[in-house]
Motif scaffolding. Sequence first.
Motif, PDB file in Angstrom:
ATOM      1  N   TRP A   1      87.165  66.132  54.066  1.00  0.00           N
ATOM      2  CA  TRP A   1      88.122  64.936  54.039  1.00  0.00           C
ATOM      3  C   TRP A   1      87.076  63.507  54.129  1.00  0.00           C
ATOM      4  CZ3 TRP A   1      91.348  66.964  59.175  1.00  0.00           C
ATOM      5  CH2 TRP A   1      91.936  67.343  58.620  1.00  0.00           C
ATOM      6  N   MET A   2      86.084  63.562  54.876  1.00  0.00           N
ATOM      7  CA  MET A   2      84.791  62.391  54.977  1.00  0.00           C
ATOM      8  C   MET A   2      85.196  62.578  52.962  1.00  0.00           C
ATOM      9  SD  MET A   2      84.055  60.044  55.589  1.00  0.00           S
ATOM     10  CE  MET A   2      84.299  59.757  56.376  1.00  0.00           C
ATOM     11  N   LEU A   3      84.028  64.501  52.843  1.00  0.00           N
ATOM     12  CA  LEU A   3      83.614  63.903  50.997  1.00  0.00           C
ATOM     13  C   LEU A   3      84.922  64.027  50.301  1.00  0.00           C
ATOM     14  CD1 LEU A   3      81.318  65.345  49.303  1.00  0.00           C
ATOM     15  CD2 LEU A   3      82.917  67.640  49.666  1.00  0.00           C
ATOM     16  N   ILE A   4      85.475  63.863  51.010  1.00  0.00           N
ATOM     17  CA  ILE A   4      86.719  64.262  49.781  1.00  0.00           C
ATOM     18  C   ILE A   4      87.443  62.233  49.070  1.00  0.00           C
ATOM     19  CG2 ILE A   4      89.430  63.771  48.727  1.00  0.00           C
ATOM     20  CD1 ILE A   4      89.161  66.888  50.170  1.00  0.00           C
ATOM     21  N   ILE A   5      86.952  61.618  50.527  1.00  0.00           N
ATOM     22  CA  ILE A   5      87.566  60.098  50.071  1.00  0.00           C
ATOM     23  C   ILE A   5      86.324  59.784  49.817  1.00  0.00           C
ATOM     24  CG2 ILE A   5      86.616  58.151  51.727  1.00  0.00           C
ATOM     25  CD1 ILE A   5      88.255  59.595  54.456  1.00  0.00           C
ATOM     26  N   LYS A   6      84.795  60.145  49.814  1.00  0.00           N
ATOM     27  CA  LYS A   6      83.417  59.433  48.950  1.00  0.00           C
ATOM     28  C   LYS A   6      84.386  59.721  47.270  1.00  0.00           C
ATOM     29  CE  LYS A   6      80.540  59.021  52.735  1.00  0.00           C
ATOM     30  NZ  LYS A   6      79.807  59.571  53.724  1.00  0.00           N
ATOM     31  N   GLU A   7      84.521  61.177  47.617  1.00  0.00           N
ATOM     32  CA  GLU A   7      84.412  61.048  45.986  1.00  0.00           C
ATOM     33  C   GLU A   7      85.893  60.498  44.774  1.00  0.00           C
ATOM     34  OE1 GLU A   7      82.417  63.625  44.644  1.00  0.00           O
ATOM     35  OE2 GLU A   7      82.444  65.024  45.312  1.00  0.00           O
ATOM     36  N   ILE A   8      87.173  60.192  45.804  1.00  0.00           N
ATOM     37  CA  ILE A   8      87.693  59.327  45.874  1.00  0.00           C
ATOM     38  C   ILE A   8      87.199  58.011  44.925  1.00  0.00           C
ATOM     39  CG2 ILE A   8      89.792  58.721  46.036  1.00  0.00           C
ATOM     40  CD1 ILE A   8      91.013  60.964  47.378  1.00  0.00           C
ATOM     41  N   ARG A   9      86.376  57.632  45.851  1.00  0.00           N
ATOM     42  CA  ARG A   9      86.048  55.952  45.551  1.00  0.00           C
ATOM     43  C   ARG A   9      85.407  56.077  44.492  1.00  0.00           C
ATOM     44  NH1 ARG A   9      88.305  52.930  48.968  1.00  0.00           N
ATOM     45  NH2 ARG A   9      88.244  52.907  51.263  1.00  0.00           N
ATOM     46  N   THR A  10      84.513  56.555  44.623  1.00  0.00           N
ATOM     47  CA  THR A  10      83.727  57.003  43.004  1.00  0.00           C
ATOM     48  C   THR A  10      84.577  57.144  42.030  1.00  0.00           C
ATOM     49  OG1 THR A  10      81.949  58.193  44.743  1.00  0.00           O
ATOM     50  CG2 THR A  10      82.059  58.137  41.676  1.00  0.00           C
TER      51      THR A  10
END
Length: 294
Positions: A55-64
């Motif tokens: 979930w944290m990885l997905i958060i970071k990817e979405i922000r990118t």
Amino acid sequence: MNQPLKLSVGITPTGQTPYSAWIQTDVLHTLQNPVSNHPGEHAWITSVQVSELYWMLIIKEIRTAQTQLRNDDITRACNTLERVVAHHEPLNATWKSIAWMTPADLLSILSHAVSKYGQDTALQGWTYRQMVYLLGIKQPEHLQHFASQPARWKQLDDTLAEPSLYDDVLAFLHRAGLPIPRTNEHDHRAPYTPRPEVENAWREIYADPDKYHDLRRLGETLADIAEGFSTWKHLHLMATRRTFGHRAAYFGTEGISWLLPTLQELPFPELWTVRSTVGEPPAICPHLSRQQGR
Ligand code: HEM
């Protein structure tokens, strides 16, 4: 002849190998602390922790991807969002690791967790909620679970007030010349209301895939993300049916009844409603023509 690869070599911290220093294995493997003697609790904790990491990885990817969209870099934004699609595969596969659980297994682990830490609910997980807010499903009522974690409450409250990924996609479509109004000026805390102009814009994109090749790729990637997210919700519901049945859950309401309506939470709503009108319908239903002997 191939040139040898020239790398500058760093210094390994004392007592570590380069691998352990980089991957932080010594720290990572201190983080699973079972509360019961159940032989499957380690699998439960590992499975939930792996989900947290994804979930944290997905958060970071979405922000990118949001930054890339704001810079009108659709190629890189699509590459980033395609990684989000890929991350849903291992995330959803985590359910396999705890598929052996019966109600007796789950309850014996949960009863020890309750006596050690108090009654928990996964609604107290802030990574999932932040991801959901970034996907555009804004539900301020979930902030109540973070009253005892002020820093996380603020982090989620800030995310509620920011544009979601879908807001950035729609702002990008507006700048690309599609006939939708500027979108980044509404109250971002409010739940998203689908709009006919947005559905029309997606219809225009799907009607002319040659002209809108990149935007169609963006739309299909978002649809893949929504599908991965919904698949997780379905697998969670089935795991709940399997291990919990119709018992009362955290709020005293029956867990399955609480979860069922959440299956309707589909990100990027107009991308789905538009499917009813994209493409030419066949002139005559093929089944009907067969029945009529045509
Ligand atoms: C397999 C046993 C499980 C059962 C019986 C179960 C049950 C429930 C129930 C009843 C809820 C509704 C809120 C509440 O009353 O607490 C809920 C929500 C939730 N659970 Fe689970 N859960 C299970 C496993 C998991 C696991 C392994 C995860 C994480 C990896 C998880 C993550 C969540 C999340 C994120 C929500 C919020 C869903 C939303 O807001 O739509 N659950 N769960």
